[in-house]
Write a protein that holds these residues in place. Structure first.
Motif, PDB file in Angstrom:
ATOM      1  N   LEU A 179      -8.769  31.299 -33.253  1.00  0.00           N
ATOM      2  CA  LEU A 179      -8.893  30.094 -34.095  1.00  0.00           C
ATOM      3  C   LEU A 179      -8.366  28.859 -33.384  1.00  0.00           C
ATOM      4  CD1 LEU A 179      -8.056  31.132 -37.767  1.00  0.00           C
ATOM      5  CD2 LEU A 179     -10.128  29.990 -36.930  1.00  0.00           C
ATOM      6  N   MET A 206      -5.884  23.142 -37.724  1.00  0.00           N
ATOM      7  CA  MET A 206      -5.612  22.676 -36.382  1.00  0.00           C
ATOM      8  C   MET A 206      -5.026  21.270 -36.390  1.00  0.00           C
ATOM      9  SD  MET A 206      -6.105  25.048 -34.459  1.00  0.00           S
ATOM     10  CE  MET A 206      -7.131  25.782 -35.725  1.00  0.00           C
ATOM     11  N   ALA A 236     -14.732  30.977 -33.826  1.00  0.00           N
ATOM     12  CA  ALA A 236     -13.660  31.856 -33.337  1.00  0.00           C
ATOM     13  C   ALA A 236     -14.142  33.298 -33.234  1.00  0.00           C
ATOM     14  CB  ALA A 236     -12.451  31.767 -34.267  1.00  0.00           C
ATOM     15  N   GLU A 267     -13.588  22.155 -31.467  1.00  0.00           N
ATOM     16  CA  GLU A 267     -13.853  21.294 -32.622  1.00  0.00           C
ATOM     17  C   GLU A 267     -13.226  19.914 -32.406  1.00  0.00           C
ATOM     18  OE1 GLU A 267     -11.625  22.153 -36.156  1.00  0.00           O
ATOM     19  OE2 GLU A 267     -13.321  21.643 -37.423  1.00  0.00           O
ATOM     20  N   THR A 268     -11.961  19.903 -31.974  1.00  0.00           N
ATOM     21  CA  THR A 268     -11.233  18.640 -31.831  1.00  0.00           C
ATOM     22  C   THR A 268     -11.837  17.789 -30.720  1.00  0.00           C
ATOM     23  OG1 THR A 268      -9.253  19.759 -32.589  1.00  0.00           O
ATOM     24  CG2 THR A 268      -8.930  17.660 -31.490  1.00  0.00           C
ATOM     25  N   ASP A 323     -17.096  28.720 -43.089  1.00  0.00           N
ATOM     26  CA  ASP A 323     -16.237  27.830 -42.284  1.00  0.00           C
ATOM     27  C   ASP A 323     -16.674  27.919 -40.814  1.00  0.00           C
ATOM     28  OD1 ASP A 323     -14.221  26.833 -40.652  1.00  0.00           O
ATOM     29  OD2 ASP A 323     -12.599  27.578 -41.916  1.00  0.00           O
ATOM     30  N   SER A 383     -18.291  34.094 -40.966  1.00  0.00           N
ATOM     31  CA  SER A 383     -17.387  33.445 -41.922  1.00  0.00           C
ATOM     32  C   SER A 383     -17.981  33.555 -43.319  1.00  0.00           C
ATOM     33  CB  SER A 383     -17.158  31.978 -41.565  1.00  0.00           C
ATOM     34  OG  SER A 383     -16.417  31.365 -42.616  1.00  0.00           O
ATOM     35  N   LEU A 386     -18.992  22.192 -35.334  1.00  0.00           N
ATOM     36  CA  LEU A 386     -19.008  23.285 -34.355  1.00  0.00           C
ATOM     37  C   LEU A 386     -20.291  24.102 -34.421  1.00  0.00           C
ATOM     38  CD1 LEU A 386     -15.566  25.067 -33.954  1.00  0.00           C
ATOM     39  CD2 LEU A 386     -16.750  23.533 -32.396  1.00  0.00           C
ATOM     40  N   THR A 429     -15.405  26.643 -38.054  1.00  0.00           N
ATOM     41  CA  THR A 429     -14.332  26.905 -37.075  1.00  0.00           C
ATOM     42  C   THR A 429     -14.042  28.403 -37.012  1.00  0.00           C
ATOM     43  OG1 THR A 429     -13.400  24.747 -37.556  1.00  0.00           O
ATOM     44  CG2 THR A 429     -11.977  26.284 -36.379  1.00  0.00           C
ATOM     45  N   GLU A 430     -13.999  29.031 -38.182  1.00  0.00           N
ATOM     46  CA  GLU A 430     -13.790  30.484 -38.221  1.00  0.00           C
ATOM     47  C   GLU A 430     -14.978  31.190 -37.551  1.00  0.00           C
ATOM     48  OE1 GLU A 430     -12.737  33.978 -41.489  1.00  0.00           O
ATOM     49  OE2 GLU A 430     -14.029  32.321 -42.087  1.00  0.00           O
ATOM     50  N   ALA A 482     -11.037  27.886 -30.904  1.00  0.00           N
ATOM     51  CA  ALA A 482     -12.147  27.228 -31.611  1.00  0.00           C
ATOM     52  C   ALA A 482     -11.746  25.812 -32.012  1.00  0.00           C
ATOM     53  CB  ALA A 482     -12.538  28.039 -32.847  1.00  0.00           C
ATOM     54  N   GLY A 483     -10.480  25.644 -32.395  1.00  0.00           N
ATOM     55  CA  GLY A 483      -9.992  24.321 -32.786  1.00  0.00           C
ATOM     56  C   GLY A 483     -10.059  23.321 -31.648  1.00  0.00           C
TER      57      GLY A 483
END
Ligand code: TXA
Ligand code: MG
Length: 336
Positions: A50, A1, A283, A57-58, A277, A273, A310, A279-280, A53-54
């Motif tokens: 994804l 991302m 998602a 996260e961001t 991971d 995941s 996350l 982020t995965e 989800a990014g």
């Protein structure tokens, strides 16, 4: 991302190619901040789990607040959600503009379940800003965009604000100058007993009431902590019980796994995941919960998820899914 060659694109600097670049980055699943008439949004492809989800996260969101989906036209909105009665009247009157409508997702809704935070509804709007409209036309797909600030900070109304919060952490900032309205869109939801105001914003209450022909009730903006019990029915939780921190799988249970070492399954298994991971995992979370629930297990056993990054948001949502349903209603909510 994230992308290290982040750049800000100023107005007047080859706007055509800047737009094309922004559209390309979004289609690739990267995050692009862009101006709307209300505030700057942190945009991502709404159909890409994804990318969605990014965004969480961001922004550093501690839990999955549902996001607003931005589209180029009412027609495109109808390909995502179901509009009837008052929703049609409000959309026809105020779009494009600073009004968000929370409406039922269509069966074939292409928007990530994570963007809806697992709900059966989706928040949707057609922004009026010319650059936002041009971008949405160029990507030709729905874009989710929360305000482009880190969680807990003030919403950005200039590209500089966005740069201050995210620097090089996002692929690109499309600069359209200062936002005209400067507060977020008004959000209207539709309960069993008609429309309700979920958030005040760019469209004033009397203007909505004129179109509706009656006073607008107040609602709560957090769908995970509804004030009225009737609203609970719209809050997604699996039919099956949810057992957290599972280290084994019992008879008639499905397993929501995480990471490499997974207990021997006795029933259906989905791994959020395999590589660990987060982020995965975020998602996949809502879609996998639904898929396991469709297999009608007695319970969904969920392996422990690390509580950092996350993981905090994933665990927040899992605790809500595991709580007795009347406890969920009383849960306090932290706005982001
Ligand atoms: O003006 C705006 O609306 C800006 C610009 C960028 O468009 N966006 C914005 O997004 O303010 P955000 O993520 O900061 O606020 C989204 C809010 C959530 O906090 C939630 O209260 C509400 O929209 N929301 C989204 N989906 C919902 C749903 N399905 N049910 C109820 N509320 C929802
Ligand atoms: Mg916000």
């Amino acid at each position: 991302m994230c992308n290290s060659d982040s750049k800000t694109i100023g107005p007047g600097k080859k706007p055509g190619s800047d737009l094309e670049r922004a559209a390309e980055l979004l289609v690739q699943g990267l995050l692009v901040a862009f101006p709307t008439e209300t505030v700057y949004g942190l945009g991502g492809d709404a159909t890409n789990d994804l990318a969605v989800a990014g965004i969480f996260e961001t922004k550093g969101r501690p839990h999955f607040n549902p996001l607003i989906v931005h589209v180029a036209s009412f027609e495109q909105a109808r390909s995502i959600a179901v509009f009837a009665g008052d929703a049609v009247r409000l959309a026809e009157t105020f779009w494009p503009g600073p009004l968000t409508l929370v409406v039922p997702r269509r069966r074939d809704c292409p928007v990530s379940l994570l963007a809806s935070a697992g709900l059966d509804t989706v928040a949707i709007r057609v922004p009026a800003h010319p650059l936002a409209r041009a971008l949405l036309k160029a990507v030709d797909r729905p874009i989710v965009a929360p305000s482009a600030n880190r969680s807990g900070r003030i919403s950005p109304t200039t590209a500089d604000h966005v740069r201050g919060d995210f620097g090089d952490d996002i692929a690109m900032i499309l600069d359209g100058g200062p936002c005209d309205i400067g507060v977020e869109s008004t959000i209207v939801g539709f309960g069993d007993d008609g429309p309700c105001l979920l958030r005040t914003g760019g469209v004033a209450r009397p203007d909505l009431e004129t179109v509706l022909g009656h006073p607008l009730k107040d609602g709560v903006s957090d769908p995970a902590a509804p004030a009225a019990p009737g609203q609970l029915t719209s809050h997604y939780a699996p039919r099956a019980a949810v057992r957290l921190e599972a280290t084994d799988v019992r008879e008639h249970e499905a397993l929501l796994a995480f990471g490499r070492s997974v207990p021997n399954p006795t029933g259906p298994v989905l791994n959020l995941s395999p590589s660990g991971d987060l982020t995965e995992a975020a998602a996949n979370l809502f879609a996998y919960l639904r898929r396991l629930d469709e297999r009608s297990p007695d319970a969904i056993a969920v392996m422990a998820i690390p509580d950092h990054g996350l993981g905090e948001a994933i665990n927040d949502r899992l605790r809500r899914a595991a709580a007795p349903r009347d406890e969920v209603a009383g849960r306090p909510h932290v706005a982001t």
